[in-house]
Design an enzyme around this catalytic site. Structure first.
Site, PDB file in Angstrom:
ATOM      1  NE  ARG A 296       5.267   2.112 -10.112  1.00 16.77           N
ATOM      2  CZ  ARG A 296       6.262   2.749  -9.508  1.00 16.77           C
ATOM      3  NH1 ARG A 296       7.515   2.459  -9.826  1.00 16.77           N
ATOM      4  NH2 ARG A 296       6.010   3.669  -8.609  1.00 16.77           N
TER       5      ARG A 296
ATOM      6  CE1 TYR B 133      -3.944  -0.962  -9.830  1.00 18.43           C
ATOM      7  CE2 TYR B 133      -5.390  -1.226  -7.944  1.00 18.43           C
ATOM      8  CZ  TYR B 133      -4.907  -1.661  -9.165  1.00 18.43           C
ATOM      9  OH  TYR B 133      -5.399  -2.825  -9.692  1.00 18.43           O
ATOM     10  CD  GLU B 134       0.896  -1.607  -7.076  1.00 20.10           C
ATOM     11  OE1 GLU B 134       2.123  -1.505  -6.927  1.00 20.10           O
ATOM     12  OE2 GLU B 134       0.208  -2.472  -6.530  1.00 20.10           O
ATOM     13  N   GLY B 135       1.426   4.084  -8.650  1.00 16.10           N
ATOM     14  CA  GLY B 135       2.065   5.159  -9.412  1.00 16.10           C
ATOM     15  C   GLY B 135       1.166   5.592 -10.547  1.00 16.10           C
TER      16      GLY B 135
END
Ligand SMILES: Cc1cc2nc3c(=O)[nH]c(=O)nc-3n(C[C@H](O)[C@H](O)[C@H](O)COP(=O)(O)OP(=O)(O)OC[C@H]3O[C@@H](n4cnc5c(N)ncnc54)[C@H](O)[C@@H]3O)c2cc1C
Length: 393
Positions: free
Chosen positions: A240, A369-371
């Site tokens: 992130r 993406y990545e949360g």
């Protein structure tokens, strides 16, 4: 990292970006993977920026690496995403959770570009909630056999090794905890496919793969058995921060392009930068930039502190939250900045021929993406309210 070596790293990144730029622009308009991303990164020794020097990396701390990713982000989210897959969520879990043998087998080779890495958590039916993944493993002699599909994986179609997460096939209830493995991608039991149906990031590889009784040597279990979820969550903080840093680079590039165009394009008898409504867009992009920079620098500093005291859970929780805030804010600010820059460019902006149009297409994925945005908000709220307020288990 010393000031000298940080400056040298950033100088190498600058030279890399300048040499890569024309190739990246050509590949983008032709919608094809840019194989010079890796070749030139190897030339400038950028394939393991934060990997410790004894394993072949540059030993960059989180602040230096974040600044490098910000500069790379100006060249496009696709290029920066390669570094996420290779380093932030590829080399990072191996460095942080791997043993000496795994370090020796994967880190020097990946720093030299001989091994491309990826991180395989997401599946067709498990995205925001990785606990719902269905990939399984079982022990068979001196190896594990893995079965399952991983979907939407950065570098997934070009990787030589992937950090994969799977549940034990034969255990239920509290004993059914996921583990992480370093999975070599060779052999007929590992089938990878590139995903082309995407509205941006054409120069980067996004793939999926299927494992069918895929053999993984027992010594490739990463960390302790059952510790996979903790490894995934720890690695995503690194991932992130890469997204947030890259988004800051996108905003910087949009601002530079917007200023240049506003000074040269004339309509109604004067430069469009002299029209007050165009100035409003420029001031908002600058505020996107300034606020994102503050949050990214704060998050990177917190991550560096946490990296220096790995056992300290309070420092980890602080870094986790600051990184989530930076990721949420910078990815939304980059979307806003790219949208405003496109507006300043008018009809030309809505085109892959111009940097601002390419940024707009590419950067949208950073809110996913990545949360996702939603998961970042829930994470921040539960960090403040306390675990008992967590929106999901
Ligand atoms: C280009 C690209 C590269 C990627 N690279 C990687 C990679 O390298 N490795 C990897 O493992 N994954 C990767 N991913 C996967 C990515 O991390 C997931 O797409 C992301 O986590 C969201 O999962 P999902 O797509 O399944 O959406 P879902 O989880 O199905 O979510 C759909 C929507 O529902 C919302 N939602 C879900 N749960 C909740 C909730 N509890 N409360 C509120 N809203 C909720 C989400 O926020 C979202 O808006 C990549 C994805 C893309 C597009």
């Amino acid at each position: 990292m010393t000031t000298d070596s940080r400056e040298q790293l950033l100088a190498d990144v600058e030279a890399y970006c300048q040499e890569l730029r024309p190739i990246e622009e050509l590949c983008y308009v032709e919608h094809r993977y840019n194989d010079q991303t890796v070749a030139l990164a190897k030339k400038y020794d950028l394939l393991g920026m934060p990997v410790p020097r004894q394993f072949g990396g540059r030993g960059a701390d989180a602040v230096s690496y974040a600044r490098a990713l910000t500069r790379i982000g100006r060249e496009g989210t696709g290029v920066r995403t390669f570094f996420s897959g290779q380093t932030s969520i590829g080399q990072y879990p191996i460095t942080r959770y791997g043993n000496g043998d795994q370090h020796a087998r994967y880190l020097p080779a990946s720093c030299k570009g001989e091994k491309i890495l990826a991180f395989g958590l997401t599946e067709p039916d498990a995205g925001s909630n990785p606990l719902e993944l269905t990939t399984t493993y079982r022990r068979s002699g001196n190896k594990f056999l893995l079965n399952g599909v991983k979907y939407l994986i950065s570098n997934g179609g070009i990787a030589d090794a992937v950090v994969v997460f799977a549940y034990p096939e034969d255990r239920q209830g509290a004993e059914r905890r996921m583990s992480a493995f370093i999975v070599d991608t060779e052999g007929a039991t590992f089938e990878a496919e590139d995903l082309h149906a995407k509205p941006g990031m054409f120069t980067a590889n996004t793939g999926m793969f299927q494992m069918t009784e895929h053999p993984v040597p027992a010594e490739n279990l990463l960390g302790e058995e059952g510790n996979g979820f903790r490894i995934a969550m720890g690695s995503l903080v690194s991932g992130r921060l890469s997204v947030a840093s890259g988004c800051l680079g996108v905003i910087e590039d949009c601002l530079a392009e917007a200023l240049s165009y506003a000074r040269t394009r004339k309509q109604h008898g004067k430069e469009i930068g002299k029209h007050q409504l165009v100035q409003e867009h420029i001031s908002m992009i600058e505020m996107d930039r300034a606020a994102s920079e503050a949050l990214v620098e704060r998050a990177a500093a917190a991550k560096a502190e946490s990296d220096a005291a790995l056992a300290d859970q309070k420092l980890f929780a602080r870094a986790d939250m600051f990184v989530a805030e930076a990721k949420f804010f910078a990815s939304n600010a980059a979307w806003d900045a790219a949208d405003r820059a496109v507006q300043i460019y008018g009809g030309r902006g809505w085109s892959e021929l111009y940097r601002v149009g390419r940024h707009l297409q590419d950067v949208r994925v950073c809110r996913i993406y990545e949360g996702t945005d939603e998961i970042m908000k829930l994470k921040i709220a539960s960090a403040l309210l306390g675990k008992e307020y967590a929106a999901f288990g």
